[in-house]
Design a protein around this motif. Sequence first.
Motif, PDB file in Angstrom:
ATOM      1  N   THR A 224      -6.913 -33.218 -20.710  1.00  0.00           N
ATOM      2  CA  THR A 224      -6.753 -33.228 -19.262  1.00  0.00           C
ATOM      3  C   THR A 224      -8.033 -32.723 -18.605  1.00  0.00           C
ATOM      4  O   THR A 224      -8.721 -31.851 -19.141  1.00  0.00           O
ATOM      5  CB  THR A 224      -5.576 -32.337 -18.818  1.00  0.00           C
ATOM      6  OG1 THR A 224      -5.787 -31.009 -19.290  1.00  0.00           O
ATOM      7  CG2 THR A 224      -4.255 -32.862 -19.338  1.00  0.00           C
TER       8      THR A 224
ATOM      9  N   THR B 227      -9.365 -34.634 -12.629  1.00  0.00           N
ATOM     10  CA  THR B 227      -8.841 -35.818 -11.942  1.00  0.00           C
ATOM     11  C   THR B 227      -8.268 -36.857 -12.908  1.00  0.00           C
ATOM     12  O   THR B 227      -8.022 -37.999 -12.509  1.00  0.00           O
ATOM     13  CB  THR B 227      -9.950 -36.476 -11.108  1.00  0.00           C
ATOM     14  OG1 THR B 227     -11.047 -36.845 -11.979  1.00  0.00           O
ATOM     15  CG2 THR B 227     -10.465 -35.528 -10.039  1.00  0.00           C
TER      16      THR B 227
ATOM     17  N   ASP C 263       4.201 -37.118  -8.854  1.00  0.00           N
ATOM     18  CA  ASP C 263       3.461 -35.965  -8.336  1.00  0.00           C
ATOM     19  C   ASP C 263       4.477 -34.937  -7.854  1.00  0.00           C
ATOM     20  O   ASP C 263       5.162 -35.142  -6.847  1.00  0.00           O
ATOM     21  CB  ASP C 263       2.545 -36.408  -7.192  1.00  0.00           C
ATOM     22  CG  ASP C 263       1.546 -35.330  -6.797  1.00  0.00           C
ATOM     23  OD1 ASP C 263       1.880 -34.135  -6.925  1.00  0.00           O
ATOM     24  OD2 ASP C 263       0.436 -35.680  -6.351  1.00  0.00           O
TER      25      ASP C 263
ATOM     26  N   LEU D 134      -6.060 -38.416 -10.287  1.00  0.00           N
ATOM     27  CA  LEU D 134      -5.227 -37.237 -10.103  1.00  0.00           C
ATOM     28  C   LEU D 134      -6.000 -36.207  -9.288  1.00  0.00           C
ATOM     29  O   LEU D 134      -7.196 -36.363  -9.055  1.00  0.00           O
ATOM     30  CB  LEU D 134      -4.817 -36.663 -11.467  1.00  0.00           C
ATOM     31  CG  LEU D 134      -4.083 -37.629 -12.403  1.00  0.00           C
ATOM     32  CD1 LEU D 134      -3.741 -36.930 -13.708  1.00  0.00           C
ATOM     33  CD2 LEU D 134      -2.827 -38.186 -11.748  1.00  0.00           C
TER      34      LEU D 134
ATOM     35  N   TYR E  26       2.234 -32.807 -12.584  1.00  0.00           N
ATOM     36  CA  TYR E  26       2.767 -34.161 -12.685  1.00  0.00           C
ATOM     37  C   TYR E  26       3.830 -34.239 -13.779  1.00  0.00           C
ATOM     38  O   TYR E  26       3.776 -33.517 -14.785  1.00  0.00           O
ATOM     39  CB  TYR E  26       1.653 -35.153 -12.981  1.00  0.00           C
ATOM     40  CG  TYR E  26       0.555 -35.170 -11.931  1.00  0.00           C
ATOM     41  CD1 TYR E  26       0.632 -35.997 -10.819  1.00  0.00           C
ATOM     42  CD2 TYR E  26      -0.550 -34.321 -12.039  1.00  0.00           C
ATOM     43  CE1 TYR E  26      -0.361 -36.002  -9.849  1.00  0.00           C
ATOM     44  CE2 TYR E  26      -1.547 -34.317 -11.080  1.00  0.00           C
ATOM     45  CZ  TYR E  26      -1.447 -35.160  -9.988  1.00  0.00           C
ATOM     46  OH  TYR E  26      -2.434 -35.146  -9.029  1.00  0.00           O
TER      47      TYR E  26
ATOM     48  N   THR F  56      -3.222 -30.726 -14.234  1.00  0.00           N
ATOM     49  CA  THR F  56      -4.662 -30.963 -14.258  1.00  0.00           C
ATOM     50  C   THR F  56      -5.434 -29.655 -14.091  1.00  0.00           C
ATOM     51  O   THR F  56      -4.892 -28.650 -13.626  1.00  0.00           O
ATOM     52  CB  THR F  56      -5.073 -31.948 -13.148  1.00  0.00           C
ATOM     53  OG1 THR F  56      -4.584 -31.466 -11.896  1.00  0.00           O
ATOM     54  CG2 THR F  56      -4.509 -33.326 -13.412  1.00  0.00           C
TER      55      THR F  56
END
Length: 294
Positions: free
Chosen positions: A23, A26, A51, A76, A82, A101
């Motif tokens: 991760t 974004t 989201d 993202l 998420y 993230t």
Amino acid sequence: DYVVVKMIPDNRLPPRHLHSVRTGKTFAVIKWESPYDSPDQDMLYAVAVKDLVRKTDKIYKVKSRNSTVEYTIKKLEPGGKYHVIVQLGNMSKESSMKVNTVPLSAPDALKIITENDHILLFWKSLALKESNFNESRGYEIHMFDSLMNITAYLGNTTENFFKVSNLKIGHNYSFTVQARCLYGGQMCGEPATLLYDELGTGEDSSATKSGRGTDVAAIVVPVLFVLLVTLGIGFVVLYMRHRRLQNSFTAFANSHYSSRLGSAIFSSGDDLGDEDDEAPMITGFSDDVPMVIA
């Protein structure tokens, strides 16, 4: 005797071993395996991304015949939360997981400058190292009073400094500066924390190493300046004495210079002694003897 049995693939089974590989701020790389080994045809997967902060959904379609499928979810937001669901396109059983993230980095070079009745917090712009950060988003500042065990929200700013007043003498404070939280305080940047515990000590210094370095420099620099000025004056004095000695020697040499010989003549100590012995001693003059000057 033996018998060959071929199992009929069940497309109602969910994808297996869904997990996150990597991760970023974004993006997120996810990976899973097909519902059964060695599929003999392309399989269509539906990847739903929910989201949890914005309360929005996005669905992506992925087609693959491989037993192991890797997919990158893009666009993202930093610090987002998420819920990812993967299932076959025929709306079979699903596999799900949660993905968070990476948040924005903490501001660099956070320091304190102490004034008479307040302090100033300074830090570097986060946009210098974070391309996903816009200065219009701003920063928010929090303060923790360890004596009172209270955390207070001081406010937010789009500048790279913040003024803090009404601090109590003898209290220890911790200040945090971070990218302003979005959507109900759920998407925040990493905080930069600074301890300030020198109120009431009578010293005008900050609680950071950089602040202490500034105070040391304020003492060292004038001392070095005085030393340089002293050395400069010493060199000037030595130079003037050297010039004076040189001029005295030049004048002395010129007074003993012989144009006939083309050099300076200096008498030895022996010659001076002989001349003194041969010269008649001059005695005092009598008042009744007239002096004649030729």
